[in-house]
Design a protein around this motif. Sequence first.
Motif, PDB file in Angstrom:
ATOM      1  N   THR A   1      -7.988  17.216  -4.519  1.00 48.50           N
ATOM      2  CA  THR A   1      -7.028  17.942  -5.337  1.00 48.50           C
ATOM      3  C   THR A   1      -7.648  19.237  -5.861  1.00 48.50           C
ATOM      4  O   THR A   1      -8.479  19.202  -6.777  1.00 48.50           O
ATOM      5  CB  THR A   1      -6.574  17.074  -6.521  1.00 48.50           C
ATOM      6  OG1 THR A   1      -6.145  15.801  -6.028  1.00 48.50           O
ATOM      7  CG2 THR A   1      -5.441  17.730  -7.274  1.00 48.50           C
ATOM      8  N   PRO A   2      -7.255  20.409  -5.316  1.00 51.71           N
ATOM      9  CA  PRO A   2      -7.892  21.668  -5.712  1.00 51.71           C
ATOM     10  C   PRO A   2      -7.266  22.311  -6.947  1.00 51.71           C
ATOM     11  O   PRO A   2      -6.941  23.499  -6.965  1.00 51.71           O
ATOM     12  CB  PRO A   2      -7.680  22.541  -4.471  1.00 51.71           C
ATOM     13  CG  PRO A   2      -6.378  22.076  -3.915  1.00 51.71           C
ATOM     14  CD  PRO A   2      -6.335  20.591  -4.181  1.00 51.71           C
ATOM     15  N   VAL A   3      -7.074  21.515  -7.978  1.00 47.62           N
ATOM     16  CA  VAL A   3      -6.544  22.021  -9.243  1.00 47.62           C
ATOM     17  C   VAL A   3      -7.270  21.308 -10.371  1.00 47.62           C
ATOM     18  O   VAL A   3      -7.925  20.288 -10.173  1.00 47.62           O
ATOM     19  CB  VAL A   3      -5.018  21.782  -9.382  1.00 47.62           C
ATOM     20  CG1 VAL A   3      -4.235  22.543  -8.335  1.00 47.62           C
ATOM     21  CG2 VAL A   3      -4.692  20.297  -9.318  1.00 47.62           C
ATOM     22  N   ALA A   4      -7.146  21.863 -11.576  1.00 43.64           N
ATOM     23  CA  ALA A   4      -7.682  21.202 -12.767  1.00 43.64           C
ATOM     24  C   ALA A   4      -6.656  20.177 -13.224  1.00 43.64           C
ATOM     25  O   ALA A   4      -5.586  20.539 -13.713  1.00 43.64           O
ATOM     26  CB  ALA A   4      -7.967  22.222 -13.861  1.00 43.64           C
ATOM     27  N   ILE A   5      -6.980  18.912 -13.048  1.00 47.34           N
ATOM     28  CA  ILE A   5      -6.025  17.856 -13.356  1.00 47.34           C
ATOM     29  C   ILE A   5      -6.750  16.737 -14.090  1.00 47.34           C
ATOM     30  O   ILE A   5      -7.918  16.443 -13.803  1.00 47.34           O
ATOM     31  CB  ILE A   5      -5.345  17.335 -12.070  1.00 47.34           C
ATOM     32  CG1 ILE A   5      -4.233  16.348 -12.414  1.00 47.34           C
ATOM     33  CG2 ILE A   5      -6.341  16.756 -11.100  1.00 47.34           C
ATOM     34  CD1 ILE A   5      -3.347  16.000 -11.229  1.00 47.34           C
ATOM     35  N   HIS A   6      -6.072  16.148 -15.035  1.00 43.47           N
ATOM     36  CA  HIS A   6      -6.676  15.090 -15.846  1.00 43.47           C
ATOM     37  C   HIS A   6      -5.676  13.955 -15.967  1.00 43.47           C
ATOM     38  O   HIS A   6      -4.498  14.175 -16.234  1.00 43.47           O
ATOM     39  CB  HIS A   6      -7.026  15.627 -17.232  1.00 43.47           C
ATOM     40  CG  HIS A   6      -7.886  14.702 -18.037  1.00 43.47           C
ATOM     41  ND1 HIS A   6      -9.258  14.818 -18.089  1.00 43.47           N
ATOM     42  CD2 HIS A   6      -7.576  13.652 -18.818  1.00 43.47           C
ATOM     43  CE1 HIS A   6      -9.750  13.874 -18.864  1.00 43.47           C
ATOM     44  NE2 HIS A   6      -8.753  13.152 -19.322  1.00 43.47           N
ATOM     45  N   LYS A   7      -6.185  12.734 -15.778  1.00 44.31           N
ATOM     46  CA  LYS A   7      -5.328  11.559 -15.879  1.00 44.31           C
ATOM     47  C   LYS A   7      -5.691  10.736 -17.105  1.00 44.31           C
ATOM     48  O   LYS A   7      -6.857  10.428 -17.340  1.00 44.31           O
ATOM     49  CB  LYS A   7      -5.456  10.682 -14.623  1.00 44.31           C
ATOM     50  CG  LYS A   7      -4.600   9.415 -14.689  1.00 44.31           C
ATOM     51  CD  LYS A   7      -4.630   8.642 -13.388  1.00 44.31           C
ATOM     52  CE  LYS A   7      -3.717   7.420 -13.462  1.00 44.31           C
ATOM     53  NZ  LYS A   7      -3.632   6.705 -12.185  1.00 44.31           N
TER      54      LYS A   7
ATOM     55  N   ILE B   1      -3.041  28.928  -2.939  1.00 40.48           N
ATOM     56  CA  ILE B   1      -4.039  28.586  -1.935  1.00 40.48           C
ATOM     57  C   ILE B   1      -5.203  27.928  -2.647  1.00 40.48           C
ATOM     58  O   ILE B   1      -5.660  28.399  -3.689  1.00 40.48           O
ATOM     59  CB  ILE B   1      -4.499  29.833  -1.127  1.00 40.48           C
ATOM     60  CG1 ILE B   1      -5.563  29.413  -0.104  1.00 40.48           C
ATOM     61  CG2 ILE B   1      -5.016  30.941  -2.051  1.00 40.48           C
ATOM     62  CD1 ILE B   1      -5.908  30.514   0.879  1.00 40.48           C
ATOM     63  N   GLY B   2      -5.663  26.811  -2.108  1.00 40.85           N
ATOM     64  CA  GLY B   2      -6.754  26.103  -2.741  1.00 40.85           C
ATOM     65  C   GLY B   2      -7.630  25.426  -1.719  1.00 40.85           C
ATOM     66  O   GLY B   2      -7.247  25.220  -0.560  1.00 40.85           O
ATOM     67  N   MET B   3      -8.840  25.082  -2.127  1.00 47.52           N
ATOM     68  CA  MET B   3      -9.757  24.382  -1.246  1.00 47.52           C
ATOM     69  C   MET B   3     -10.642  23.442  -2.059  1.00 47.52           C
ATOM     70  O   MET B   3     -10.920  23.686  -3.235  1.00 47.52           O
ATOM     71  CB  MET B   3     -10.635  25.359  -0.453  1.00 47.52           C
ATOM     72  CG  MET B   3     -11.473  26.331  -1.290  1.00 47.52           C
ATOM     73  SD  MET B   3     -13.008  25.659  -1.989  1.00 47.52           S
ATOM     74  CE  MET B   3     -13.932  25.372  -0.517  1.00 47.52           C
ATOM     75  N   THR B   4     -11.017  22.338  -1.425  1.00 50.27           N
ATOM     76  CA  THR B   4     -12.001  21.433  -2.006  1.00 50.27           C
ATOM     77  C   THR B   4     -13.128  21.244  -0.997  1.00 50.27           C
ATOM     78  O   THR B   4     -12.895  21.238   0.221  1.00 50.27           O
ATOM     79  CB  THR B   4     -11.399  20.064  -2.345  1.00 50.27           C
ATOM     80  OG1 THR B   4     -10.883  19.456  -1.149  1.00 50.27           O
ATOM     81  CG2 THR B   4     -10.289  20.196  -3.373  1.00 50.27           C
ATOM     82  N   TYR B   5     -14.328  21.102  -1.533  1.00 54.57           N
ATOM     83  CA  TYR B   5     -15.498  20.892  -0.670  1.00 54.57           C
ATOM     84  C   TYR B   5     -16.317  19.758  -1.263  1.00 54.57           C
ATOM     85  O   TYR B   5     -16.775  19.832  -2.405  1.00 54.57           O
ATOM     86  CB  TYR B   5     -16.343  22.154  -0.561  1.00 54.57           C
ATOM     87  CG  TYR B   5     -17.558  21.970   0.321  1.00 54.57           C
ATOM     88  CD1 TYR B   5     -17.442  22.016   1.708  1.00 54.57           C
ATOM     89  CD2 TYR B   5     -18.821  21.748  -0.239  1.00 54.57           C
ATOM     90  CE1 TYR B   5     -18.552  21.833   2.525  1.00 54.57           C
ATOM     91  CE2 TYR B   5     -19.935  21.562   0.574  1.00 54.57           C
ATOM     92  CZ  TYR B   5     -19.788  21.613   1.952  1.00 54.57           C
ATOM     93  OH  TYR B   5     -20.890  21.432   2.764  1.00 54.57           O
ATOM     94  N   GLU B   6     -16.484  18.677  -0.498  1.00 52.22           N
ATOM     95  CA  GLU B   6     -17.274  17.540  -0.931  1.00 52.22           C
ATOM     96  C   GLU B   6     -18.686  17.669  -0.355  1.00 52.22           C
ATOM     97  O   GLU B   6     -18.904  17.444   0.836  1.00 52.22           O
ATOM     98  CB  GLU B   6     -16.646  16.234  -0.465  1.00 52.22           C
ATOM     99  CG  GLU B   6     -15.331  15.897  -1.141  1.00 52.22           C
ATOM    100  CD  GLU B   6     -14.813  14.534  -0.706  1.00 52.22           C
ATOM    101  OE1 GLU B   6     -15.444  13.524  -1.061  1.00 52.22           O
ATOM    102  OE2 GLU B   6     -13.796  14.515   0.004  1.00 52.22           O
ATOM    103  N   ALA B   7     -19.634  18.054  -1.211  1.00 46.83           N
ATOM    104  CA  ALA B   7     -21.006  18.165  -0.749  1.00 46.83           C
ATOM    105  C   ALA B   7     -21.531  16.808  -0.304  1.00 46.83           C
ATOM    106  O   ALA B   7     -22.266  16.701   0.684  1.00 46.83           O
ATOM    107  CB  ALA B   7     -21.893  18.742  -1.853  1.00 46.83           C
TER     108      ALA B   7
END
Length: 790
Positions: free
Chosen positions: A113-119, A515-521
């Motif tokens: 999820t390439p956004v600032a989100i809190h559950k 447009i967004g991106m996530t990268y899992e190192a």
Amino acid sequence: MKALFLGFFCLLALASNAQQRTFKILNANTQEPIIGASLSHDNKIIALSNERGEFVLRSLQSSEEYVISSLGFQALKLKGTDFNSIIQLEEASTDLTAVLVTASRQAAVRTETPVAIHKISSTLLQDTKAIQLTEIINKVPGVVMLNYNNEQHAMGIRQPFGTSPYFLYMEDGLPLRPLGVFNHNALIETNLQGLNSIEVIKGPASSLYGPEAVGGAINLISKMAPGIPTASIGFQADEWGYARTQFTAGGPFSKKWALMTGGYVARQKNAWASNSDFDKSSINIRLDYQISPHTKLWSSFAYNDYFSQTGGNIDSLGYYSRSYKSPADFTYRSSFSTRSRITLEHKGSNNSFSSLTAFYRDNSLGQNPAYNIAWTAPSTSASGQINSNSFTSIGIMGQHSRQFIWLDSKIILGFLFDRSPNTYWAYKINLTATLRPDKKSVEHYEIAQLLPTTYLSNYQAIIWNKALYAQWDIHPLEQLRISLGGRLDDMSFDYSNYMDQSTGNKSYTQFSPKIGMTYEANQHVGFYANYSKGFSPPALSAVFRLRPAAQAISTGEKFYLSIDPAVFDNYEVGGWASLFQSKVFLDYSIYRLNGQNELLGIRQPDNSTDYQSAGKTLHEGIEYAISYRPNNQWNLRLGATNARHIFVDFVLSQKASDALKNVNNKEMPQAPHFIANVEISYKPNWVKGARVALEWQRISSWYQNQVNTVAYSDAGFAGLPGVSVLNVRLAYQWKAYQVFMNVMNLSNELYANSASRGNNAQDKSTYTPAAPRTINMGLQVDISSLFKLK
């Protein structure tokens, strides 16, 4: 009462007749069935729970070890001899695989999820035992939800806190109100007792949810029917005249039908502040029908009836003397709302998922608002208004998603159509003002004359909201995920303005890209970045507001029909990490939000408010959350933000005689630089069922006006300027009984939830006082467990 217990008994009698080797997997906190949980043996998945949360197995090796796991839950290891017909999984408190639904309107995990989100999980909701949503929402980093008492509120997410119309409130993904009828108090139209969890998106979400989702979006996720019959009833009260009775009940009728309902009745009389009595009745009902293993039909109904006296802001004399006596004892807010929907969901091949929702909303809000009382010193007369804003909505919303093998991609397509007739009127009332000895403030207002034919605003409109949106997610690399999205909104209204007998049509059209991106190192560390655009047209009550005479003459327009929509560009980077064997969880985001034509409510010399568009604004900051869980007893949580909100181009006056023409590069009012919420909780193993939590709410000082001449910086707990408050929460559960006590404002600090003033030197500050020390105590009884205990 007999009928109530008979109903609970009937629910219990409908318990599913689980057959041998059928095991039901449930959320330990809500008893909801967990769909898609896996049962593994020797690292091989041997079964997945079905749409009822069930495993149906032929055999289990009694001496072998099995693992039951699901995204967002703690894995459970059991030997074959330890299996029960009902198996409960605990929610994972610091887990990167926490399941989210808000970001894409479908289940997803945080790492994608390439956004600032809190559950806010169901566990945290249950542990907090909140009276109102402010106690919950303020736990989210970067969020200030102001408590205006009696569940009234304002909001601040990447914006100064206040009544800004740049936040979207939703219930199960559907906006509570149609575009154009925003109200900062809209969450009083919801039911805290009916919530499973809450998700907060920070930053523009217009590409998926549409206009108003600029500073952020709050999605209230309702409880589903539990997998077994459950029923509970509770009561809570405080020493200031507040009392609430609440209940939940639900369960399956058969393998296909299930029901969930929850609600409460709250009353307050003779509280610590004058003119603050209130009443609220709220209930949610949800009915599910499982047509087939892949197709489900569900419907829900929400009812909220609310009335509250509104003391409004008080002057410095009343505030600092802690008399909390409102100068107006006739102001009120009355809200009635119902919402109903029916949704068809289908899981198809290629991991496709389709949903179609038809909905109806009926809402009316009437008030005699304290914030619209206009008075100029040293006059002994003043004016106010009584107004009413009502709408009905009928609409349809649909979404389809499908997974593709190519680049492991996924496409989401959706639409919304909403027709909402809206009626608004406001008429003038004349007041007499009893002044304090210095004649610089008012001790008491009285209604001198009602003028129901002297309209300040009077219009009818039919609002049409139409939208198409799409999102494309691709995996060009195993560790890289790219998300492209956009939404086209067309909001228009046909109106009849009875103030000048004009009719016409007004429309706003906007495309909002993302447009967004996530990268899992690796499986423990990841990063994300996004660019998104948000916009919000003005509310109709602002459009049909009479301009001040000087503005009307200079512009040639009597009303604000030509207000441009506010547009925002958001640039954001962030990341997350799970460290030290998942004992520490870190989540952070850095953002820059550029605004144009941001609509502001400006305090006038007569203490009323008027609208004005700021040419350009800037909102930027860093938000961060840290959770530390050394073992199953202790949990430390910190959520904070450092931010600034400034005017880049804002013309206050074009008069040659005015010394101050603009407030460029000045800070926006009610925009603190630092916000934090810290909580440490302890669930001792040696006292099973006990919980102790200490919470600290911190808001640094802020400017009260646009010209930055006066700040609110009163000392709170530990002498810190602004807001510094301690809360303590205690609870103990024994079998079917749970008792709890929340002590709010433990050190009895004098502080304000809001403090503001006009820009002129002679203007005075007004305050929205927070409650003194409050002890809320309650009892919750799990009636379904009582039957099991007999």
